[in-house]
Design an enzyme around this catalytic site. Structure first.
Site, PDB file in Angstrom:
ATOM      1  N   ASP A 162       0.796  -1.278  -0.180  1.00 57.16           N
ATOM      2  CA  ASP A 162       0.058   0.119  -0.243  1.00 57.16           C
ATOM      3  C   ASP A 162       0.781   1.250   0.080  1.00 57.16           C
ATOM      4  O   ASP A 162       2.010   0.993   0.548  1.00 57.16           O
ATOM      5  CB  ASP A 162      -1.103   0.147   1.124  1.00 57.16           C
ATOM      6  CG  ASP A 162      -0.301  -0.006   2.556  1.00 57.16           C
ATOM      7  OD1 ASP A 162       0.754  -0.564   2.681  1.00 57.16           O
ATOM      8  OD2 ASP A 162      -0.672   0.729   3.399  1.00 57.16           O
ATOM      9  N   GLU A 210       0.032  -0.976   5.529  1.00 59.10           N
ATOM     10  CA  GLU A 210       1.074  -0.178   6.618  1.00 59.10           C
ATOM     11  C   GLU A 210       1.006   1.308   6.575  1.00 59.10           C
ATOM     12  O   GLU A 210       1.265   1.833   7.836  1.00 59.10           O
ATOM     13  CB  GLU A 210       2.578  -0.525   5.993  1.00 59.10           C
ATOM     14  CG  GLU A 210       3.843  -0.475   7.074  1.00 59.10           C
ATOM     15  CD  GLU A 210       4.170   0.758   6.883  1.00 59.10           C
ATOM     16  OE1 GLU A 210       5.103   1.221   7.972  1.00 59.10           O
ATOM     17  OE2 GLU A 210       3.921   1.870   6.164  1.00 59.10           O
TER      18      GLU A 210
END
Length: 380
Positions: free
Chosen positions: A71, A135
């Site tokens: 991400d 994250e």
């Protein structure tokens, strides 16, 4: 056939995986790893995409782990980019795009390293990859979810490398063997509203709050410890929502963030700050509520065989002896440290989260070689 880590980086960048969107990145990795003999499982939780992949037998005598995330943060103004942020454009020896540094290149490098390693020299043991799509977001259902799933399914890593960018300026200069903890405190001061010309009829919450904040920032929390820099406390906002200049507000709010080392715990910090707030309350008659949010506690992977091995491989591959550091913000290593010893090593983080994020192609290949060297030394 060797796996091209730079080409895989570009393919991952073309997946628009802005938190919490999967964007096709984990699907791509699952396909590539499955073709290389890995057993892959999606470990999605509460809509957050995650991937677990293992080569070798469950419960093997030796298991090496890698962790990373696909991400990315939003690209911002698209018109400010020299090349589109999800193009994976290659120019001037660089791959451009959101996630090029943080950290699709790291994921691509360790993926390419493990694929080549198991194909050329199948190890006596297992290799596990844990890759999250959460994250850059809240972090509640990313690496945590994978580790919970591993506990429930009897999966275990003996050691783990997190592929976050760790080098400030030059590749090979730094590895992270720990991180400071992060704690945010929200203060709400309740006073009595009144006219500024008659302060004796009011109790100004801003005065009380500023007095407390002055005490918190007036002296350092500590001078640092053997492996950690000094802890730091920063005020990030003060507000009372008062549009009038002649009114003493009833309520005032503030937020501080503390990055703390191993001399403190969240409980000890909260206790000390609560005690200071109680004194201000008694002096001013203004009540002060405090709530806390803990993003992670400080931790250290103490120098020893694992840390020495990582540092030795980095030195061999880069001709630089890396500094053992605990600087910087938080990472998912804060969750992994409860599972197994964890060390972070990745690229130079100069361009992460910036417009025109980019990474040198050769640096990706160099990172793959470092990860391959770690695998060789661990299983030798």
């Amino acid at each position: 056939m060797s796996t091209d880590a730079a080409e895989l980086t570009a393919r991952l960048i073309r997946c628009p995986s802005v938190t919490p969107e999967e964007g096709g990145a984990l699907i791509l990795l699952s396909d590539v790893l499955t073709a290389g003999g890995f057993e892959c499982h999606r470990v999605d939780r509460n809509g957050v995409p995650n991937l677990f992949a293992r080569w070798g037998a469950k419960g093997a005598a030796r298991t090496f782990g890698f962790n990373g995330h696909t991400d990315v943060v939003p690209p911002g103004d698209l018109g400010s980019w020299t090349h589109p942020p999800f193009s994976g454009f290659v120019a001037d020896g660089m791959i451009w795009g959101r996630g090029a540094t943080d950290m699709k290149s790291g994921v691509a490098a360790f993926t390419a390293a493990v694929l080549d390693f198991v194909a050329a020299t199948p190890p006596d043991g297992a290799i596990i990859l844990t890759i999250t799509g959460d994250e850059e977001g809240p972090g509640r259902d990313g690496t945590r979810a994978i580790l919970d799933w591993m506990d429930q399914n009897g999966e275990r890593m003996d050691v783990c490398i997190v592929g976050e960018p760790t080098n400030p300026e030059v590749f090979g200069e730094m590895i992270k063997i720990g991180r400071r903890g992060s704690m945010s405190l929200n203060f709400v001061a309740h006073g009595v509203q009144g006219h500024v010309a008659y302060p004796h009829r009011a109790r100004n919450p801003l005065h009380a709050l500023v007095r407390l904040l002055d005490q918190l920032t007036g002296a350092p929390l500590d001078q640092g410890s053997e492996h950690f820099d000094p802890s730091g406390l920063q005020i990030t906002t003060i507000d009372c929502g008062n549009p009038a200049s002649n009114v003493i507000p009833e309520t005032a709010r503030a937020v501080v963030n503390i990055r703390f080392n191993d001399l403190h715990s969240p409980d000890s910090l909260f206790h000390d700050i609560r005690a200071k707030a109680d004194l201000v309350q008694a002096e001013t008659g203004v009540s002060i509520e405090i709530t806390s949010n803990i993003s992670g506690e400080s931790f250290l992977t103490a120098p020893g065989p694992f840390v020495d091995m990582v540092a030795e491989v980095v030195a061999e591959q880069t001709n630089r002896r890396p500094v053992l550091s605990t600087s910087g913000g938080t990472s998912d290593a804060r969750f992994i440290k409860n599972h197994c010893p964890v060390v972070e090593f990745g690229l130079v983080g100069r361009f992460m989260h910036q417009v025109d994020e980019r990474v040198p192609v050769e640096e990706i290949h160099a990172l793959k070689r470092v990860y391959g060297g770690m695998l060789e030394k661990f299983f030798s």
